[in-house]
Scaffold this motif. Structure first.
Motif, PDB file in Angstrom:
ATOM      1  N   ALA A 297      -0.069  -3.928  -8.878  1.00 11.50           N
ATOM      2  CA  ALA A 297      -1.259  -3.075  -8.845  1.00 11.50           C
ATOM      3  C   ALA A 297      -2.521  -3.883  -9.124  1.00 11.50           C
ATOM      4  CB  ALA A 297      -1.121  -1.946  -9.859  1.00 11.50           C
ATOM      5  N   ALA A 298      -2.414  -4.892  -9.954  1.00 14.89           N
ATOM      6  CA  ALA A 298      -3.562  -5.730 -10.321  1.00 14.89           C
ATOM      7  C   ALA A 298      -3.491  -7.062  -9.575  1.00 14.89           C
ATOM      8  CB  ALA A 298      -3.568  -5.981 -11.826  1.00 14.89           C
ATOM      9  N   LEU A 299      -4.640  -7.682  -9.398  1.00 14.73           N
ATOM     10  CA  LEU A 299      -4.695  -8.986  -8.736  1.00 14.73           C
ATOM     11  C   LEU A 299      -3.855  -9.985  -9.518  1.00 14.73           C
ATOM     12  CD1 LEU A 299      -5.965 -10.714  -6.481  1.00 14.73           C
ATOM     13  CD2 LEU A 299      -7.823 -11.230  -8.061  1.00 14.73           C
ATOM     14  N   PRO A 300      -2.824 -10.548  -8.892  1.00 14.01           N
ATOM     15  CA  PRO A 300      -1.971 -11.504  -9.606  1.00 14.01           C
ATOM     16  C   PRO A 300      -2.631 -12.870  -9.736  1.00 14.01           C
ATOM     17  CG  PRO A 300      -1.200 -11.226  -7.367  1.00 14.01           C
ATOM     18  CD  PRO A 300      -2.354 -10.287  -7.547  1.00 14.01           C
ATOM     19  N   ARG A 301      -2.104 -13.662 -10.621  1.00 16.59           N
ATOM     20  CA  ARG A 301      -2.569 -15.053 -10.750  1.00 16.59           C
ATOM     21  C   ARG A 301      -2.085 -15.849  -9.559  1.00 16.59           C
ATOM     22  NH1 ARG A 301      -0.845 -16.509 -16.900  1.00 16.59           N
ATOM     23  NH2 ARG A 301      -1.620 -14.586 -17.805  1.00 16.59           N
ATOM     24  N   GLY A 302      -2.750 -16.947  -9.317  1.00 11.74           N
ATOM     25  CA  GLY A 302      -2.316 -17.839  -8.252  1.00 11.74           C
ATOM     26  C   GLY A 302      -3.314 -17.910  -7.121  1.00 11.74           C
ATOM     27  N   SER A 303      -3.118 -18.897  -6.278  1.00 11.80           N
ATOM     28  CA  SER A 303      -4.050 -19.117  -5.175  1.00 11.80           C
ATOM     29  C   SER A 303      -3.595 -18.455  -3.880  1.00 11.80           C
ATOM     30  CB  SER A 303      -4.221 -20.618  -4.940  1.00 11.80           C
ATOM     31  OG  SER A 303      -2.980 -21.196  -4.595  1.00 11.80           O
ATOM     32  N   ARG A 304      -2.375 -17.986  -3.811  1.00 16.65           N
ATOM     33  CA  ARG A 304      -1.858 -17.408  -2.573  1.00 16.65           C
ATOM     34  C   ARG A 304      -1.723 -15.896  -2.707  1.00 16.65           C
ATOM     35  NH1 ARG A 304       2.823 -21.136  -0.380  1.00 16.65           N
ATOM     36  NH2 ARG A 304       2.175 -20.152   1.544  1.00 16.65           N
ATOM     37  N   THR A 305      -2.811 -15.262  -3.136  1.00 15.17           N
ATOM     38  CA  THR A 305      -2.800 -13.815  -3.329  1.00 15.17           C
ATOM     39  C   THR A 305      -3.286 -13.103  -2.073  1.00 15.17           C
ATOM     40  OG1 THR A 305      -5.009 -13.854  -4.295  1.00 15.17           O
ATOM     41  CG2 THR A 305      -3.151 -14.002  -5.813  1.00 15.17           C
TER      42      THR A 305
ATOM     43  N   LEU B 259       0.824  -1.215   0.000  1.00 11.74           N
ATOM     44  CA  LEU B 259       0.000   0.000   0.000  1.00 11.74           C
ATOM     45  C   LEU B 259       0.858   1.265   0.000  1.00 11.74           C
ATOM     46  CD1 LEU B 259      -2.800  -1.212   2.411  1.00 11.74           C
ATOM     47  CD2 LEU B 259      -3.002  -0.810  -0.055  1.00 11.74           C
ATOM     48  N   ILE B 260       1.931   1.261   0.763  1.00  8.90           N
ATOM     49  CA  ILE B 260       2.838   2.414   0.790  1.00  8.90           C
ATOM     50  C   ILE B 260       3.425   2.664  -0.601  1.00  8.90           C
ATOM     51  CG2 ILE B 260       5.118   3.180   1.611  1.00  8.90           C
ATOM     52  CD1 ILE B 260       4.391   1.819   4.319  1.00  8.90           C
ATOM     53  N   ARG B 261       3.733   1.592  -1.315  1.00  6.87           N
ATOM     54  CA  ARG B 261       4.336   1.707  -2.649  1.00  6.87           C
ATOM     55  C   ARG B 261       3.301   1.957  -3.749  1.00  6.87           C
ATOM     56  NH1 ARG B 261       9.749   1.605  -3.588  1.00  6.87           N
ATOM     57  NH2 ARG B 261       9.072   0.728  -5.532  1.00  6.87           N
ATOM     58  N   GLY B 262       2.024   2.031  -3.394  1.00  7.34           N
ATOM     59  CA  GLY B 262       0.981   2.310  -4.378  1.00  7.34           C
ATOM     60  C   GLY B 262       0.425   1.080  -5.068  1.00  7.34           C
ATOM     61  N   TYR B 263       0.698  -0.087  -4.522  1.00 10.53           N
ATOM     62  CA  TYR B 263       0.181  -1.345  -5.059  1.00 10.53           C
ATOM     63  C   TYR B 263      -0.983  -1.817  -4.190  1.00 10.53           C
ATOM     64  CZ  TYR B 263       4.620  -1.635  -7.603  1.00 10.53           C
ATOM     65  OH  TYR B 263       5.691  -1.388  -8.413  1.00 10.53           O
ATOM     66  N   GLY B 264      -1.835  -2.652  -4.755  1.00  6.80           N
ATOM     67  CA  GLY B 264      -2.975  -3.135  -3.986  1.00  6.80           C
ATOM     68  C   GLY B 264      -2.935  -4.615  -3.659  1.00  6.80           C
ATOM     69  N   PHE B 265      -1.960  -5.323  -4.256  1.00  5.73           N
ATOM     70  CA  PHE B 265      -1.976  -6.779  -4.117  1.00  5.73           C
ATOM     71  C   PHE B 265      -0.570  -7.334  -3.951  1.00  5.73           C
ATOM     72  CE2 PHE B 265      -5.603  -5.490  -6.617  1.00  5.73           C
ATOM     73  CZ  PHE B 265      -6.640  -6.116  -5.946  1.00  5.73           C
ATOM     74  N   ALA B 266      -0.521  -8.550  -3.428  1.00  7.23           N
ATOM     75  CA  ALA B 266       0.726  -9.286  -3.313  1.00  7.23           C
ATOM     76  C   ALA B 266       0.434 -10.754  -3.586  1.00  7.23           C
ATOM     77  CB  ALA B 266       1.336  -9.114  -1.926  1.00  7.23           C
ATOM     78  N   ARG B 267       1.462 -11.448  -3.998  1.00  9.93           N
ATOM     79  CA  ARG B 267       1.367 -12.903  -4.175  1.00  9.93           C
ATOM     80  C   ARG B 267       2.494 -13.526  -3.377  1.00  9.93           C
ATOM     81  NH1 ARG B 267       3.194 -16.833  -8.267  1.00  9.93           N
ATOM     82  NH2 ARG B 267       4.176 -15.088  -9.325  1.00  9.93           N
TER      83      ARG B 267
END
Length: 129
Positions: A103-111, A72-80
């Motif tokens: 910034a976008a929802l990444p692929r994968g099940s551990r998001t 969030l600090i870096r301006g992103y909304g998601f992590a994997r």
């Protein structure tokens, strides 16, 4: 007297006593940027240390809280989540976790949805970066 009994926890409910005994000591978070890809996503490592963990899940939750706030600090909304190595030494739990943030929802099940995870961390008193 009936009112007092209605407010007392059920004798079979161990949640209250189990949670009351959990008093973790969060010892710090280290962050290392490992790489940035052509789409602007970052590969980041988090080193977390704590005492009083009940197990690996507590250490992993601490790392998830760190990445959520960092994203969030870096301006992103998601992590994997990519991987977490956990070990203990002299009562201190060490977690070494690697995530990609985007910034976008990444692929994968551990998001991880950073806003949702950060809100949970605030609610459960787990510190962030």
């Amino acid at each position: 007297m009936a009112l007092l009994l209605a407010c007392a926890p059920d004798a079979g409910d161990t949640t209250v006593s189990r949670n009351a005994a959990f008093a973790p000591e969060y010892l710090g978070i280290g962050v290392r940027l490992l790489d940035r890809d052509y789409e602007g996503d970052d590969l980041v490592a988090f080193d977390v240390k704590m005492r009083g963990a009940r197990g690996r899940d507590d250490v992993a939750a601490y790392a998830d809280c760190a990445v959520a706030e960092y994203a969030l600090i870096r301006g992103y909304g998601f992590a994997r989540h990519l991987r977490t190595n956990i070990e203990t030494e002299a009562g201190v739990w060490h977690g070494d976790a690697i995530y990609s943030i985007s910034a976008a929802l990444p692929r994968g099940s551990r998001t991880i949805d950073a806003e949702v995870v950060r809100a949970n961390c605030v609610e459960t008193d787990i510190p962030t970066v």
